[in-house]
Design a protein around this motif. Structure first.
Motif, PDB file in Angstrom:
ATOM      1  N   LEU A  19      -6.754  -0.115  -3.666  1.00 29.57           N
ATOM      2  CA  LEU A  19      -6.835   0.001  -5.123  1.00 29.57           C
ATOM      3  C   LEU A  19      -7.298   1.411  -5.494  1.00 29.57           C
ATOM      4  N   VAL A  75     -15.752  -4.473 -11.062  1.00 27.80           N
ATOM      5  CA  VAL A  75     -14.520  -3.701 -11.280  1.00 27.80           C
ATOM      6  C   VAL A  75     -13.458  -4.633 -11.854  1.00 27.80           C
ATOM      7  N   THR A  76     -12.644  -4.097 -12.780  1.00 31.69           N
ATOM      8  CA  THR A  76     -11.661  -4.944 -13.467  1.00 31.69           C
ATOM      9  C   THR A  76     -10.273  -4.857 -12.820  1.00 31.69           C
ATOM     10  N   THR A  77     -10.239  -4.521 -11.518  1.00 29.42           N
ATOM     11  CA  THR A  77      -8.965  -4.414 -10.799  1.00 29.42           C
ATOM     12  C   THR A  77      -8.550  -5.747 -10.174  1.00 29.42           C
ATOM     13  N   ASP A  81     -11.580  -9.414 -16.459  1.00 25.19           N
ATOM     14  CA  ASP A  81     -11.612  -8.252 -17.353  1.00 25.19           C
ATOM     15  C   ASP A  81     -13.052  -8.071 -17.874  1.00 25.19           C
ATOM     16  N   ASP A 118     -14.977  -7.897  -7.893  1.00 26.14           N
ATOM     17  CA  ASP A 118     -14.122  -8.161  -9.057  1.00 26.14           C
ATOM     18  C   ASP A 118     -14.391  -9.536  -9.671  1.00 26.14           C
ATOM     19  N   ASP A 176     -13.495   0.376 -14.653  1.00 28.30           N
ATOM     20  CA  ASP A 176     -12.066   0.034 -14.664  1.00 28.30           C
ATOM     21  C   ASP A 176     -11.517  -0.046 -13.234  1.00 28.30           C
ATOM     22  N   ASP A 177     -12.013   0.809 -12.363  1.00 28.79           N
ATOM     23  CA  ASP A 177     -11.663   0.781 -10.936  1.00 28.79           C
ATOM     24  C   ASP A 177     -12.686   1.647 -10.202  1.00 28.79           C
ATOM     25  N   THR A 214     -10.917  -5.657  -5.148  1.00 32.43           N
ATOM     26  CA  THR A 214     -11.957  -4.631  -5.295  1.00 32.43           C
ATOM     27  C   THR A 214     -11.569  -3.377  -4.503  1.00 32.43           C
TER      28      THR A 214
END
Ligand SMILES: [Mg+2]
Length: 277
Positions: free
Chosen positions: A29, A237-239, A243, A218, A261-262, A15
Motif C-alpha cells: 500500500l 489508516v484508511t487504506t 474510513d 486499518d 489516509d495511508d 495496512t
C-alpha cells in the motif's frame, strides 16, 4: 505529550499491503515500504501482526518481500502463532488441534505435541481451534469430548466472517467455537486481536512494553482496540476496511490517536521519533 516509540506493530492486510487472494500475491500500500525503512532508520523495531489464521507465519515472508515489504525472521505474527507461544508459556504440552497448517505448524514450532481430533486421542492439556475446511462430525465430537473431560478450549480468532475478494467468508473457527460452547457451556478463550496476548509476544520479541509501541492498523475494532487496551500509541489508516467516520465512531477511550489516509509520510508525523542530529 510525545509518545516514546521503540517498536511498531503493523497490521498486514489493508495496512501494509493488499492481497490478491486468487493470485496469492501482495501489493504494498502507498508509503508502506518507506514507512518500514524510516522505522529502521530511527531504531524502531518492526513487527507485522495479521489476524489471519489461514497460513503459518513462514508463508508470509517471501510474499511480502516480493512486494518490497521485508520483515525480520520471527517478526511476523498470526493469532495461531500468538496462541501457540502463549500456550507453551502456560505449560501446555499436548494440545488437540482442530485446524489446518496455519494452526498446526506454529503449535509444533512452539514445542507442543499436536494431537489429532479423533475418538482415541487420549487425554490432552487443551483444545485449540483454527481455520480448516477439512473436518467432520467425528472431529467435532472429539474436541467436545476433550472439553467435557476437562481440557480448556482456546482459539486464534472467533470472527464470524472475514472480508475476501469474493465478499464475506465464513470464520470456521468461530463457528466451531460456537458449537463447542453450545455443547460444553465452556467459554472459548481467544488470543487474536483485539485481545492483547499478541502484544505480550511482541514484548518478548523486541523488549518494548506496550506503552513504548505504536500499533498501526486499518480496523478500529481490532488493532486500535487491542492497542488502546494495552496502552500503546494507536495509528489508524484508511487504506483498508474503515474510513475516518468508522475510526471516529468508536468510544473515545478506544479511538486511534491519529488517523492517516495511508502510510505516506509516516516519518514526518510530529509523534514519529526524530533521527539523532
Ligand atoms: Mg487489516
Amino acid at each position: 505529550m510525545t509518545p516514546t516509540i521503540r517498536t511498531a506493530v503493523f497490521d498486514i492486510d489493508g495496512t501494509l499491503a493488499l492481497m490478491n487472494k486468487e493470485a496469492g500475491i501482495f501489493t504494498a500500500l502507498p508509503g508502506a515500504v518507506d514507512a518500514l525503512a524510516a522505522c529502521r532508520a530511527a531504531g524502531i523495531k518492526v513487527v507485522a501482526y495479521t489476524n489471519g489464521t489461514f497460513f503459518p507465519p513462514a508463508h508470509y515472508y517471501p510474499l511480502l518481500a516480493d512486494a518490497g515489504i521485508v520483515i525480520d525472521a520471527g517478526h511476523v505474527l498470526t493469532p495461531a502463532a500468538v496462541a501457540a507461544q502463549a500456550l507453551a508459556r502456560m505449560g501446555y504440552r499436548r494440545i488437540m488441534v482442530m485446524g489446518g497448517d496455519g494452526t498446526r505448524v506454529p503449535v509444533r514450532d512452539a514445542g507442543i505435541e499436536v494431537v489429532e481430533p479423533t475418538p482415541d486421542a487420549g487425554p490432552v492439556d487443551a483444545v485449540l481451534l483454527g481455520y480448516t475446511r477439512d473436518f467432520g462430525a467425528t472431529a467435532l465430537e472429539a474436541v467436545v469430548q476433550a472439553v467435557w473431560d476437562g481440557a480448556p478450549p482456546f482459539a486464534g480468532s472467533v470472527a464470524p466472517y472475514f472480508a475476501s475478494s469474493k465478499g464475506r467468508m465464513l470464520g470456521i473457527s468461530g463457528a466451531i467455537a460456537a458449537a463447542l460452547e453450545n455443547a460444553t457451556d465452556t467459554k472459548v478463550t481467544v488470543f487474536g486481536k483485539p485481545e492483547t496476548a499478541g502484544l505480550q509476544i511482541v514484548t518478548d520479541l523486541t523488549g518494548a512494553r506496550p506503552s513504548d509501541m505504536a500499533v498501526i492498523g486499518d480496523d478500529p475494532t481490532l488493532e486500535i482496540r487491542m492497542g488502546r487496551k494495552a496502552g500503546a500509541f494507536c495509528v489508524g489508516v484508511t487504506t483498508g476496511i474503515a474510513d475516518r467516520d468508522a475510526f471516529n465512531g468508536v468510544p473515545e477511550d478506544m479511538r486511534a490517536h491519529v488517523v492517516l489516509d495511508d502510510l505516506t509520510g509516516l516519518a514526518a508525523q510530529p509523534w514519529f521519533p526524530k533521527l539523532p542530529e
